[in-house]
Design an enzyme around this catalytic site. Sequence first.
Site, PDB file in Angstrom:
ATOM      1  CG  ASP A  12      -1.989   1.035   1.149  1.00 27.31           C
ATOM      2  OD1 ASP A  12      -2.505   1.355  -0.014  1.00 27.31           O
ATOM      3  OD2 ASP A  12      -2.678   1.537   2.004  1.00 27.31           O
ATOM      4  N   GLY A  13       0.321   2.219  -0.535  1.00 31.45           N
ATOM      5  CA  GLY A  13       0.973   3.708  -0.632  1.00 31.45           C
ATOM      6  C   GLY A  13       1.427   3.968  -2.057  1.00 31.45           C
ATOM      7  N   GLY A  15      -0.006   5.249  -4.462  1.00 32.24           N
ATOM      8  CA  GLY A  15      -0.564   6.417  -5.028  1.00 32.24           C
ATOM      9  C   GLY A  15      -0.301   7.770  -4.370  1.00 32.24           C
ATOM     10  NE  ARG A  16      -1.478   6.655   1.088  1.00 29.16           N
ATOM     11  CZ  ARG A  16      -1.180   5.671   2.002  1.00 29.16           C
ATOM     12  NH1 ARG A  16      -0.926   6.377   3.266  1.00 29.16           N
ATOM     13  NH2 ARG A  16      -1.402   4.554   1.864  1.00 29.16           N
ATOM     14  CG  HIS A  29      -0.350   2.267  -9.196  1.00 30.44           C
ATOM     15  ND1 HIS A  29      -0.563   1.762  -7.938  1.00 30.44           N
ATOM     16  CD2 HIS A  29      -1.397   3.150  -9.537  1.00 30.44           C
ATOM     17  CE1 HIS A  29      -1.778   2.321  -7.484  1.00 30.44           C
ATOM     18  NE2 HIS A  29      -2.202   2.971  -8.386  1.00 30.44           N
ATOM     19  CD1 TRP A  61     -13.292  -5.122  -8.645  1.00 32.46           C
ATOM     20  CD2 TRP A  61     -12.741  -4.325 -10.816  1.00 32.46           C
ATOM     21  NE1 TRP A  61     -12.763  -6.116  -9.471  1.00 32.46           N
ATOM     22  CE2 TRP A  61     -12.365  -5.790 -10.638  1.00 32.46           C
ATOM     23  CE3 TRP A  61     -12.315  -3.636 -11.869  1.00 32.46           C
ATOM     24  CZ2 TRP A  61     -11.619  -6.265 -11.764  1.00 32.46           C
ATOM     25  CZ3 TRP A  61     -11.789  -4.264 -12.878  1.00 32.46           C
ATOM     26  CH2 TRP A  61     -11.315  -5.579 -12.830  1.00 32.46           C
ATOM     27  CG  LEU A 123       9.460 -17.084  -4.306  1.00 36.09           C
ATOM     28  CD1 LEU A 123       9.008 -17.105  -2.731  1.00 36.09           C
ATOM     29  CD2 LEU A 123       9.907 -15.731  -4.759  1.00 36.09           C
ATOM     30  NE  ARG A 179      -7.909   0.689   5.146  1.00 33.00           N
ATOM     31  CZ  ARG A 179      -7.905   2.146   5.385  1.00 33.00           C
ATOM     32  NH1 ARG A 179      -8.175   2.623   6.543  1.00 33.00           N
ATOM     33  NH2 ARG A 179      -7.627   2.814   4.348  1.00 33.00           N
ATOM     34  CG  LEU A 180      -6.351  -7.287   8.550  1.00 37.34           C
ATOM     35  CD1 LEU A 180      -6.635  -8.744   9.309  1.00 37.34           C
ATOM     36  CD2 LEU A 180      -4.743  -7.580   8.315  1.00 37.34           C
TER      37      LEU A 180
HETATM   38  C1  IPE Z   1      -5.300  -2.833  -0.319  1.00 34.53           C
HETATM   39  O1  IPE Z   1      -5.164  -1.613  -0.443  1.00 34.53           O
HETATM   40  C2  IPE Z   1      -5.620  -3.379  -1.617  1.00 34.53           C
HETATM   41  C3  IPE Z   1      -4.227  -3.873  -2.338  1.00 34.53           C
HETATM   42  C4  IPE Z   1      -2.858  -3.276  -1.763  1.00 34.53           C
HETATM   43  C5  IPE Z   1      -4.146  -4.217  -3.503  1.00 34.53           C
HETATM   44  P1  IPE Z   1      -6.287  -0.097  -0.631  1.00 34.53           P
HETATM   45  O2  IPE Z   1      -5.438   0.987  -0.671  1.00 34.53           O
HETATM   46  O3  IPE Z   1      -7.136  -0.435  -1.586  1.00 34.53           O
HETATM   47  O4  IPE Z   1      -6.907  -0.432   0.735  1.00 34.53           O
HETATM   48  P2  IPE Z   1      -7.997   0.507   1.467  1.00 34.53           P
HETATM   49  O5  IPE Z   1      -8.998   0.790   0.470  1.00 34.53           O
HETATM   50  O6  IPE Z   1      -7.211   1.632   1.821  1.00 34.53           O
HETATM   51  O7  IPE Z   1      -8.377  -0.119   2.596  1.00 34.53           O
HETATM   52  C1  IPE Z   2      -1.679  -0.019  -3.285  1.00 28.93           C
HETATM   53  O1  IPE Z   2      -1.539   1.550  -3.240  1.00 28.93           O
HETATM   54  C2  IPE Z   2      -1.799  -0.599  -4.717  1.00 28.93           C
HETATM   55  C3  IPE Z   2      -3.171  -1.022  -5.083  1.00 28.93           C
HETATM   56  C4  IPE Z   2      -4.434  -0.848  -4.447  1.00 28.93           C
HETATM   57  C5  IPE Z   2      -3.045  -1.083  -6.514  1.00 28.93           C
HETATM   58  P1  IPE Z   2      -2.810   2.646  -3.496  1.00 28.93           P
HETATM   59  O2  IPE Z   2      -2.947   2.633  -4.722  1.00 28.93           O
HETATM   60  O3  IPE Z   2      -3.685   2.192  -2.440  1.00 28.93           O
HETATM   61  O4  IPE Z   2      -1.765   3.628  -2.684  1.00 28.93           O
HETATM   62  P2  IPE Z   2      -2.512   4.680  -1.839  1.00 28.93           P
HETATM   63  O5  IPE Z   2      -2.888   4.189  -0.584  1.00 28.93           O
HETATM   64  O6  IPE Z   2      -3.710   5.531  -2.544  1.00 28.93           O
HETATM   65  O7  IPE Z   2      -1.371   5.620  -1.492  1.00 28.93           O
HETATM   66 MG    MG Z   3      -4.098   2.387  -0.314  1.00 25.93          MG
END
Ligand code: IPE
Ligand code: IPE
Ligand code: MG
Length: 225
Positions: A12-13, A15-16, A29, A61, A123, A179-180
């Site tokens: 995660d992260g 986008g930010r 990404h 989605w 792996l 979170r999960l």
């Molecule tokens: C979880 O991340 C899904 C993936 C890393 C693929 P999200 O960014 O979608 O999760 P939420 O929406 O913040 O819980």
């Molecule tokens: C997780 O990164 C990757 C995917 C869900 C594909 P995010 O795209 O959720 O990045 P943030 O949380 O918005 O920074």
């Molecule tokens: Mg995210």
Amino acid sequence: MNPVKHVAIIMDGNGRWGIKYKKSRNLGHRAGLKTVEKIIKSTIKNKIKHLTLYAFSTENWKRPKSEINFLFTLLDTFIDQKIDEFNKQNIKLKIIGNINILNNKLKKKLKRSENITKKNNRLQVNLALNYGSKSELINAFKQIKKNKQNINSKNIEKNLYTSSIPDPDILIRTGNTNRLSNFLLWQMAYSEIFFEKKLWPDFNENDYNKILKKFKKIKRNYGNI
Ligand code: IPE
Ligand code: IPE
Ligand code: MG
């Protein structure tokens, strides 16, 4: 010392990171993919047999179409560029999640990639794609009902995408979010969870090794004392 068989990661992260450094979520990404390659290499170095990466959730989605398209194009190109190299490195690719709704071309590519790497055993990379733990469990229950089986742990596990995969010993979530997000809820009943402040593109081998080192010292009770 705890052995590590399986590491699962919520990457995660992106986008930010993209907004912060490149003014574009999508470029985040792309940067995240570089981390994927690095972490696969470190996983091999650490002799860990299973790495599960959350790439796209059933909830993702909801995102803008342009971001969704970018993500799937990125995956498509990544497979084209890397699958032969993975194969040479004795890596097996397995997709977990419902890929039936993806376009035919990509679906075939993923199936073919699973097929050509299926005998590899250094792996196993499990890529969670259109994955959601709740829908995985609902499908498992439906399957059990259809086969008139008993509801018990063994039968539930047999009907999950992860039926041949040991439960994750470690879950890492980057991106400073605790979170999960509908990931492996059944399988992570006893996983050790590490929430990382760093955004996924900034996460590196050193951060990974620190987590592995911490994990080895944890006393895993499983309800016992
Ligand atoms: C979880 O991340 C899904 C993936 C890393 C693929 P999200 O960014 O979608 O999760 P939420 O929406 O913040 O819980
Ligand atoms: C997780 O990164 C990757 C995917 C869900 C594909 P995010 O795209 O959720 O990045 P943030 O949380 O918005 O920074
Ligand atoms: Mg995210």
